[in-house]
Design a protein around this motif. Structure first.
Motif, short mmCIF file in Angstrom:
data_model
loop_
_atom_site.label_atom_id
_atom_site.label_comp_id
_atom_site.label_asym_id
_atom_site.label_seq_id
_atom_site.Cartn_x
_atom_site.Cartn_y
_atom_site.Cartn_z
N GLN A 255 -2.02 4.39 -13.44
CA GLN A 255 -1.35 3.64 -12.37
C GLN A 255 -1.62 2.14 -12.46
O GLN A 255 -1.35 1.41 -11.52
CB GLN A 255 -1.77 4.20 -11.00
N LEU B 142 -8.07 -2.69 0.47
CA LEU B 142 -6.86 -3.09 -0.25
C LEU B 142 -6.11 -4.23 0.42
O LEU B 142 -5.26 -4.86 -0.20
CB LEU B 142 -5.93 -1.88 -0.42
N ARG C 68 -6.36 13.38 -11.39
CA ARG C 68 -5.73 14.70 -11.48
C ARG C 68 -6.22 15.46 -12.70
O ARG C 68 -6.33 16.67 -12.68
CB ARG C 68 -4.20 14.57 -11.53
N LEU D 214 -8.35 -1.71 -6.96
CA LEU D 214 -8.46 -0.25 -6.97
C LEU D 214 -9.92 0.18 -6.99
O LEU D 214 -10.30 1.16 -6.37
CB LEU D 214 -7.69 0.34 -8.17
N HIS E 15 -0.40 -0.54 -4.64
CA HIS E 15 -1.71 0.10 -4.71
C HIS E 15 -1.65 1.46 -4.04
O HIS E 15 -1.26 1.55 -2.88
CB HIS E 15 -2.77 -0.74 -4.00
N ILE E 16 -2.07 2.47 -4.76
CA ILE E 16 -1.95 3.83 -4.21
C ILE E 16 -3.27 4.31 -3.61
O ILE E 16 -4.33 4.13 -4.19
CB ILE E 16 -1.47 4.81 -5.29
N ILE E 17 -3.15 4.90 -2.44
CA ILE E 17 -4.26 5.65 -1.86
C ILE E 17 -3.86 7.11 -1.94
O ILE E 17 -2.78 7.49 -1.49
CB ILE E 17 -4.52 5.24 -0.40
N ARG E 18 -4.73 7.90 -2.54
CA ARG E 18 -4.39 9.31 -2.76
C ARG E 18 -4.79 10.14 -1.55
O ARG E 18 -5.91 10.02 -1.04
CB ARG E 18 -5.13 9.84 -3.99
N VAL E 19 -3.87 10.98 -1.10
CA VAL E 19 -4.17 11.96 -0.05
C VAL E 19 -3.67 13.31 -0.55
O VAL E 19 -2.79 13.35 -1.42
CB VAL E 19 -3.50 11.61 1.30
N SER F 268 -4.79 15.13 10.96
CA SER F 268 -3.94 14.00 11.29
C SER F 268 -3.39 14.10 12.70
O SER F 268 -3.02 13.11 13.29
CB SER F 268 -2.75 13.93 10.32
N LYS G 291 -5.23 -5.96 -10.06
CA LYS G 291 -5.03 -4.67 -9.40
C LYS G 291 -6.21 -3.74 -9.67
O LYS G 291 -6.65 -3.01 -8.78
CB LYS G 291 -3.70 -4.04 -9.86
N ILE H 182 0.70 5.29 0.24
CA ILE H 182 -0.13 6.46 0.49
C ILE H 182 0.64 7.64 -0.07
O ILE H 182 1.76 7.93 0.37
CB ILE H 182 -0.44 6.63 1.99
N VAL I 288 -1.10 11.94 6.41
CA VAL I 288 -0.93 10.54 6.78
C VAL I 288 -0.91 10.40 8.30
O VAL I 288 -0.09 11.03 8.98
CB VAL I 288 0.36 9.95 6.17
N TYR J 272 1.90 10.99 -6.18
CA TYR J 272 0.78 10.49 -6.98
C TYR J 272 1.00 10.88 -8.44
O TYR J 272 0.80 10.08 -9.36
CB TYR J 272 -0.54 11.07 -6.47
N TYR K 289 -11.41 13.45 2.61
CA TYR K 289 -10.43 12.41 2.91
C TYR K 289 -10.52 12.08 4.40
O TYR K 289 -9.54 12.22 5.14
CB TYR K 289 -9.01 12.89 2.57
N ILE L 142 0.84 -1.19 0.00
CA ILE L 142 0.00 0.00 0.00
C ILE L 142 0.87 1.24 0.00
O ILE L 142 1.80 1.36 0.82
CB ILE L 142 -0.95 -0.01 1.21
N ILE M 80 -10.25 6.68 4.57
CA ILE M 80 -8.93 6.14 4.24
C ILE M 80 -8.75 4.77 4.89
O ILE M 80 -8.23 3.84 4.26
CB ILE M 80 -7.81 7.12 4.65
N GLN N 85 -10.44 2.32 2.80
CA GLN N 85 -9.65 1.99 1.61
C GLN N 85 -8.55 1.00 1.96
O GLN N 85 -8.30 0.05 1.22
CB GLN N 85 -9.00 3.27 1.04
#
Lengths: 318, 178, 298, 139, 666
Positions: free
Chosen positions: E100, E663, E72, E119, D35-39, E639, E115, D10, D45, D17, E651, D8, E656, E659
């Motif tokens: 990706q 995953l 993006r 995702l 696998h990317i989680i976008r922040v 955070s 994958k 992040i 984080v 990203y 977010y 994973i 998160i 997610q």
């Protein structure tokens, strides 16, 4: 109307939680009058496990379980208490999240046994005999000992209705909790009985309460490394204080005498893992990266009271 | 050459007339030097390890440090290779500055003995370089003993001397031009 | 028939007359008539008149230039210093009329006048431009048979480029001598210090040890990078450093190998059939191997 | 089926990203275990994110942010590294192999670097073997 | 329960070439709450978007996952589509299965397909927990305050005023002009500083859109971007400026003499004074602490001097002809409403007294700024070069660079303009007095700027001596009054000494006094060196951490006049771009504090790089409050919040973690 029935059990603990009830002093009289204490072992009342076991399921209104679950005996009584009590409360930080004694989980049971019974300086045990769970004397009398296990929180063994933090819980908080209990004003099941806010909110040293912003810590110091300025926030002075992360039901007793909060109150509701929140908050409050390296022994600092209840619960074996 | 023992250089020694003299003697672009050091990184004097090499000579010149420059014989070790002139980003023509310093030095008779020897040979024989025993060597190569230069023609050599007499040599030569 | 005034200078006729012999030989072989510049003198060398003043320098040079002008010929020289000094003096006079005027005022007392009509060539450029590599190739008697040459054009043959009527395309990567060697049948690879100073000149007379150390550094690179059979110089001073200077280093036990050296004129002359004895009469480092390689091929 | 690492990442949306997108556009390949989680920012984080992933059996967790001085929000990456360093020390003391968690600054223009970093990280994780905390594994 | 639609894009062959679409579609149907799964060759095309819109309109789906390229570039497009169909635009997540996935794993088709599934699963897990978010707008006051009336502030004010905006220009001193008006000439063009600046000063004063408020300071700032309420304190002048004609009578008859700050104390002014001859506004003020009226009033309770008001009738000396003297003047406060602020409070030069090794007690050791005044025709010597100690003309002057700059004890930075003004001084002197001997000591010569290197070479050609490579270690006063300068010349590779008549120190450019306080007032932060800090060195060079507060000129760091003006006009443009539309959009993806949960621990407040978090009373206690107008949406606070009282919309922690769960599941 009959008085509500209460059971109290001290498992893997020091008895401090019992003391906090005793600390209710005069109020204790009212409490004792208002409640029917049916079981209080092993400290206050002369109660036998078999008496408890004999009670009908759900016959006790409130059960207070203090101390963590450390051996098979604790586990057994926890299950019995769960069966007998309508409401089961993890009383004090040991029952709730493992307490200071759950730091044993950094070691294996074998390591602990060997250290205690073989390798300590004061021990003379050349044959390296370790305690056994059962021993037969003269081929006919069997003596048993409970089996030692990793420290666990109460809710890792049975379902828990409420949690109370503190090492021990502050007697004023206990009074409030008992009052709430007796008046039936309880939060939703599964929650902590707490004011719900951090130590900072009740701390005299908190600049925020005086309308000033909090400043980053520019150094990291342990208490013996200086004399704190009593007027100033300990965290700002570099004494890593877990006040921001810890429930303030204690009324900020330690910081008020210049001792940084160590987190015995447990995390603020909504926080799952005390230590991780503490890491995030404390790291955020440091002025630079180098200070991170100056923090000694993060596990003992951040999980001092909550290791058993942390995301891993113990040290992973390699 | 390692005689330079001055520990502190007194900047008040700066001799503006000396700077003017150098400019008149060919260091026209002297003041444009920004001491970038490009010449020094290629100068044979610097590469060979001479303490006073092109860049420092120029800097001392811009400061008008007459005595240092006149006393130090380094300028006379310049190869005249002209690589500095070719690469100087400010077009200072460092070699011309070396020559200007030499010219200023000979005017106060501060030059190596070999310089005078070369000048004497030039005047006397028409050849600044005039090594002994050349006749033998020429024979080995199957050539006549004397080359058909001024050496072989007395009349022409006299004429050449007449010409040299009308130059600066007349003033500078520590020997009679007869 | 081509004609050219041969300017000898000092070092060639007195120290390395074998180079003079070679130049004379190759010009003859290539059908160029040599016009003797009677009464010519020192160019003058940089440490002499140029170190006194510009006019004195120009006057002394102009003396020589007028001799060629009077005979209506250009000048050729095998010495880098002569090439440099004569051309730079010319450059000063051509660029600054006041200098030329002063010079001519002096020269007029002996009935001379500098006009600026004669060009000054070095052997390299003369062979490359006036003779041409094809003509040269056509005339060779002995092929170099792959003789590996390390060429050394020499500082004065390159710089200051402004003062020179003709020059390499890139004076920091000279190729003309390499092309000449290759036209003769040799190989002449590039090496990294190809334009470095050999150390001969004022440095040699003022600081001999440092001069030789500088030369050794260059020679070591040549040895390491291309390990040639011979070093070929475009300048007589370089030749003296490469030959006698190298011998000195060997004598001082500072060098444990030897590479023979020739002036480009000597090499061309030998290829054109010159008497090797005369053409290499003054060489200090023995040339036997080189000669065998050239002549052995025939 | 043979074990394949589950990694994973992040990643901050402005740098890493974008670097991952660029790696794709330039067709730099790396293992699909990533696998990317976008922040928005590496400063978003939380230690909890890494802890949760590790606890749930992720074989590697990689935090990607902007190089110092490049943070879109000025100093989020400075906050990120402070929390990360402290968390990593804590996790290491708790017996988590430090190699499983990594933080690196990869900019939006470092597509190649992203692919390389992922390939290296995947290889490192394969060498370590599966996360011992994976469901059913004996801890 | 959410009804999630998953839309898988083929992107022609870009995705479909590596990802088995059919398999992915089949898998997606098994995900929780997923009710519709569709695929299309180009999801971003109109027909592709229509597929999504139609399903929303038909009530089939209320959450959307688009599995396609990178968010993006395409997230805004799909957000618009979702919104157009009547759904909240933040009920959309994208699964990046092209950039990706398919592109990166082109040669591993099964890996890419697996994958892609994960995702999508991650996006579904996130969108399930999505909350509706709304972009909001606020009104913006169409006026700007410029603080600081130096060259930077003046140009910013003029640009904004010329755009039709109301501008308040606040200046601490009685006159605008700042440091530049004190300079003699300016490099590299050698323009006379006053000659080019005074017309601009007049233009500022006369501009109908500029309200010039001099001899005043910002006292209090309330509000935020678009709507600042700024209280300005106009200091008591003791002279009625409505009446004062600037005739200067009071400045001639006032008996109290005070060192003149304008000339750095090298001459004297009176207690009643006009700051300098070309002052704008040309009005006099009375310096109360030095005025005999106030001094005696304080001491004896009676004023001993009222000459400026009444004159000395027996001597035929008349008092203020305009009857403007007003001893009972008081500080005055005005509150101004502005949409944006530009801080342009300039710099000050470092004092020489710090540098004990340079004999600062000697009057012949002067700072470069003092030297400017010595050279200036309006200065204490009326432009004549004189040694301060004895008034003789110096023959040799040494200039020392990097005094306090590039010096860890004082300022680590390069002050940037010193090399050039040293050459400027040298050039002025050499052109005026060709025989003067000038020695310029540099660490190294820095001339990065248009026409600067040419200026340097030209100056060298005038015979100026440049000594490089060594800091001067000592300036000592000799018994004969001369100054011995000791340095090191790296080009000579030797220590050097010089006997000079005067020494000019190029002292460092420093932030002016009160910069930190000013920054605090406006919530703009200062850097390590005390200058106000831009929010991003490269991308946002005139913005500060406080939204709507811009910076220009030397208050941001040392710079020369062209740079200051360029930056001030950039700041003006940035401020104008903010206020002219009249509306400001607040991001939807921002942090928000649940103040009922906030424990007042204060951890978040210093953490916010935009100073968007303030403390505000809530139910009797100060709690954190995030101003949506200022929050940029980085999430650093969320955070850190130990009480989990801060939610980062878009977010959230729960999203998160969901997610991560998705995953890590097998």
């Amino acid at each position: 109307m009959s008085k509500p029935k209460l059971a109290y059990y001290l498992a893997g603990g020091c008895g401090g939680c019992d003391m906090s009830i005793v600390d209710l002093s005069e109020a204790l009289v009212d409490v004792a009058m208002a409640l029917d204490i049916v079981f209080w072992a092993p400290t206050v009342a002369d109660a036998k496990y078999k008496d408890l076991e004999a009670m009908p399921s759900g016959s006790i209104d409130v059960g207070l379980f203090s101390g963590n679950v450390r051996n098979s005996e604790h586990e057994h009584i926890a299950k019995v208490m769960r069966d007998k009590c309508k409401v089961l409360i993890a009383f004090g930080i040991c029952a709730a999240l493992g307490g200071i004694k759950s730091l044993v989980n950094l070691h294996t049971t074998e390591e602990l046994m060997e250290t205690a019974y073989i390798y300590t300086y004061s021990t003379d045990n050349p044959e390296k005999i370790l305690p056994q769970t059962s021993y037969v004397v003269d081929s006919k009398y069997e003596l048993t000992l409970p089996k030692l296990m990793d420290a666990r929180t109460l809710d890792q063994v049975v379902k828990v209705d409420y949690y109370i933090g503190g090492c021990p819980p502050h007697h004023e908080h206990v009074a409030k909790a008992v009052t709430a209990l007796l008046s039936g004003q309880l939060p939703p099941a599964g929650s902590w009985i707490t004011m719900g806010k951090a130590v900072c909110e009740v701390c005299d040293k908190n600049p925020v309460l005086k309308g000033q912003p909090k400043e980053f810590a520019k150094t990291v110091k342990r208490v013996y490394e200086g004399v704190p300025d009593s007027e100033k926030c300990l965290m700002e002075q570099g004494y890593l204080c877990l006040g921001p992360v810890t429930q303030g039901d204690c009324g900020s007793k330690c910081p008020s005498v210049d001792i940084p909060c160590r987190g015995c109150g447990g995390p603020i509701p909504g926080v799952k893992d005390f230590g991780l929140r503490a890491v995030s908050a404390v790291a955020s409050m440091l002025e630079n990266e180098e200070l991170v390296d100056q923090i000694p022994d993060p596990v003992h600092l951040f999980y001092r009271y909550t290791l058993a209840g942390s995301f891993l619960g113990k040290r992973i074996k390699r | 050459m390692e005689e330079v023992t001055v520990n502190v250089i007194d900047l008040n020694q700066c001799d503006e007339d000396f700077i003017k003299q150098l400019i008149e003697l060919g260091a026209e672009e002297l003041k444009e030097c920004i001491q970038c050091g490009k010449c020094a990184s290629t100068c044979p004097m610097a590469l060979a390890g001479l303490e006073f090499f092109i860049k420092r000579i120029i800097h001392a010149a811009t400061l008008g440090l007459r005595d240092i420059l006149i006393e130090d014989p380094s300028v006379w070790a310049c190869q005249s290779c002209n690589r500095c002139v070719e690469i100087c980003p400010m077009d200072v023509k460092p070699y011309e500055i070396i020559q200007a310093v030499r010219r200023a030095a000979v005017r106060v008779e501060a030059c190596p003995a070999s310089t005078y020897e070369g000048l004497r040979n030039l005047y006397r024989f028409g050849h600044a370089v005039f090594p002994k025993g050349f006749e033998e060597r020429r024979k080995k190569a199957g050539l006549p003993e004397k080359p058909p230069t001024a050496l072989s023609f007395d009349e022409l050599r006299k004429k050449y001397q007449e010409v040299l007499k009308q130059t600066i040599l007349e003033e500078i030569a520590p020997f009679p031009l007869d | 028939m081509k004609k050219i005034g041969l300017f000898l200078g000092c070092n060639i006729p007195f120290n390395r007359p074998d180079v003079e012999y070679s130049i004379r030989y190759l010009l003859n072989e290539l059908g160029v008539e040599i016009v003797e510049l009677e009464g010519a003198t020192c160019c003058p060398a940089f440490g002499s008149m140029p170190s006194l003043d510009v006019v004195g320098w120009a006057t002394a040079s102009a003396w020589n230039l007028t001799i060629a002008e009077e005979k209506g010929v250009d000048i050729i020289t095998g010495c880098g210093s002569c090439y440099g000094s004569l051309n730079e003096a010319k450059y000063h006079m051509d660029k600054h009329p006041e200098i030329k005027e002063q010079v001519n005022k002096i020269l007029s007392t002996v009935g001379k006048e500098y006009k600026g009509t004669s060009k000054v060539w070095n052997v390299i450029n003369y062979l490359y431009e006036e003779i041409g590599l094809d003509n040269l190739k056509a005339k060779i008697k002995y092929n170099l048979n792959g003789l590996k040459c390390a060429v050394q054009t020499g500082c004065h043959n390159l710089w200051p480029s402004k003062a020179y009527p003709t020059n390499e395309d890139n004076t920091f990567n000279p190729t003309r001598m390499r092309e000449i060697c290759e036209a003769l049948g040799g190989v002449a690879p590039h090496y990294s210090t190809i334009t470095d100073c050999c150390g001969m000149g004022a440095l040699r007379s003022q600081a001999s040890a440092k001069s030789l150390a500088l030369f050794k550094k260059k020679l070591d690179v040549i040895k390491e990078e291309i390990d040639p059979d011979v070093c070929i110089t475009g300048c007589n001073s370089c030749l003296m450093q490469f030959d006698a200077g190298q011998a000195l280093l060997i004598e001082q036990k500072k060098l444990n190998y030897k590479i023979p050296a020739l002036h480009i004129a000597q090499l061309v002359a030998i290829a054109l059939g010159a008497d090797v004895e005369k053409a290499t009469a003054l060489a200090t480092i023995p040339l036997n191997g080189v000669i065998t390689k050239i002549k052995g091929g025939n | 089926m043979a074990w394949e690492p589950r990694i994973i990442v992040i990643a901050c949306q402005w740098c890493t990203y974008q670097g991952a997108d660029l790696a794709g556009s330039l067709r730099y390949s790396y293992p699909p275990t990533v696998h990317i989680i976008r922040v928005p920012c590496s400063g978003r984080v939380e230690p909890e994110f890494i802890a949760e992933a590790i606890k749930r059996g992720a074989d590697g967790v990689f935090i990607g942010g902007c190089h110092f001085g490049d943070c879109h929000y000025k100093e989020g990456n400075y906050k990120a590294i402070r929390r990360f360093k402290l968390f990593k020390r804590l996790a290491t003391d708790l017996g988590v192999e430090p190699e499983r968690i990594q933080l690196e600054w990869i900019s939006g223009s470092e597509g190649k670097r992203f692919a390389e970093a992922m390939t290296e990280f995947d290889a490192k994780i394969r060498q370590l073997g599966p996360n011992p905390l994976k469901e059913g594994a004996n801890v | 329960m959410a009804k999630i639609g998953v839309y898988v894009c083929h992107c022609g062959e870009n995705i479909a070439g590596a990802v088995n679409i059919e398999e992915v579609v089949k898998y997606s149907q098994t995900l929780p709450d997923v009710v519709v799964v569709k695929n299309y060759v180009f999801m971003c095309s109109d027909p592709g978007q229509d597929l999504i819109k139609q399903d929303i309109k038909d009530g089939l789906v209320d959450r959307v996952v688009v599995a396609a390229c990178t968010p993006r570039t395409h997230e805004p497009i799909f957000r618009d589509a979702v919104e157009a169909a009547g759904l909240n635009r933040y009920f959309l997540e994208m699964a990046n299965i092209r950039d990706q996935d398919s592109w990166a794993h082109w040669h591993d088709k099964s890996g890419a397909t697996e994958k892609a599934k994960r995702l999508i699963k991650s996006a579904v897990a996130k969108v399930r927990l999505a909350e509706p978010l709304y972009d909001r707008y606020g009104d913006v006051e169409k006026s700007v305050m410029v603080v600081g009336g130096g060259v930077a502030g003046m140009f910013a004010a003029l640009d904004l005023a010329n755009m039709g905006l109301k501008v308040y220009l606040v200046e601490r001193q009685p006159s605008i002009g700042g440091n530049m008006i004190k300079l003699d000439k300016t490099f590299p063009t050698m323009d006379c500083s006053a000659c080019i600046l005074t017309p601009k000063m007049v233009e500022v004063a006369q501009h109908p859109n500029i309200e010039l408020i001099t001899y005043a300071e910002v006292d209090e700032v309330k509000g935020y971007v678009g709507n600042f309420d700024i209280r300005v304190r106009k200091k008591a002048r003791y002279i009625d400026w409505d009446k004062c004609t600037g005739c200067g009578v009071c400045t001639q008859i006032c008996p109290a003499r005070v060192p003149n700050e304008y000339n750095f104390g090298m001459d004297q002014r009176r207690a009643a004074y006009i700051e300098f001859p070309q002052a704008v506004p040309k009005k006099a003020v009375i310096d109360a602490p030095n005025c005999l009226y106030f001094k005696s009033l304080k001491k004896t309770g009676k004023p001993a001097c009222e000459i400026c008001k009444k004159g000395i009738p027996p001597k035929g000396i008349q008092g203020c002809p305009a009857d403007a003297i007003k001893f009972d003047d008081k500080d005055e406060y005005v509150t101004l409403k502005v949409g944006a602020v530009i801080l342009a409070t300039g710099y000050k030069v470092m004092d020489k007294t710090h540098f004990k090794e340079y004999s600062p007690h000697s009057p012949d050791v002067v700072t470069a700024m003092e030297f400017e005044r010595i050279l200036s025709a309006t200065g204490p010597t009326e432009g004549e070069l004189k040694r301060p100690s004895d008034g003789t003309k110096p023959k040799t002057i040494a200039f020392i660079s990097c005094v306090g700059s590039r010096d860890e004890r004082y300022h680590s930075y390069c002050s940037k303009v010193c090399c050039m003004y040293m050459f400027k001084h040298a050039r002025i002197l050499k052109e005026k007095y060709p025989d003067i001997k000038l020695y310029l000591f540099f660490i190294d010569v820095r001339t990065a700027g248009k026409d600067f290197e040419e200026f340097y070479v030209y100056t060298k050609q005038l015979g100026v001596k440049v000594i490089r490579g060594g800091r001067v270690s000592a300036v000592d006063v000799k018994p004969n009054g001369k100054l011995r300068v000791r340095g090191f010349d790296v080009d000579l590779c030797s220590p050097v000494e010089l006997e000079a008549d005067m020494v000019v120190l190029a002292t460092a450019i420093e932030p002016p006094e009160g910069t930190e306080e000013l920054g605090r007032l406006f919530a703009a932060t200062c850097g390590r060196e005390g200058f106000l800090r831009e929010v991003h060195t490269k991308l946002y060079p005139v913005e500060t951490a406080a939204k709507g507060v811009f910076i220009a000129g030397c208050v941001q760091g040392p710079k020369d006049i062209p740079e200051s003006i360029a930056q001030s006009r950039a700041a003006a443009a940035a401020a104008a771009a903010l206020v002219i539309p009249g509306k400001i959009k607040f991001e939807a993806i921002i942090s928000e504090v649940d103040r009922d949960k906030c424990s007042s621990c204060g951890v978040c407040v210093p953490l916010c790089p935009y100073n968007a978090i303030r403390l505000e009373e809530y139910k009797g206690k100060d709690k954190a409050k995030i101003e949506p107008a200022l929050c940029a949406g980085c999430g650093v606070c969320a955070s850190a919040c130990p009480s989990r009282a801060i939610v980062f919309h878009g977010y959230t922690t729960e999203q998160i973690l969901a997610q991560i769960e998705a995953l890590t599941e097998v």
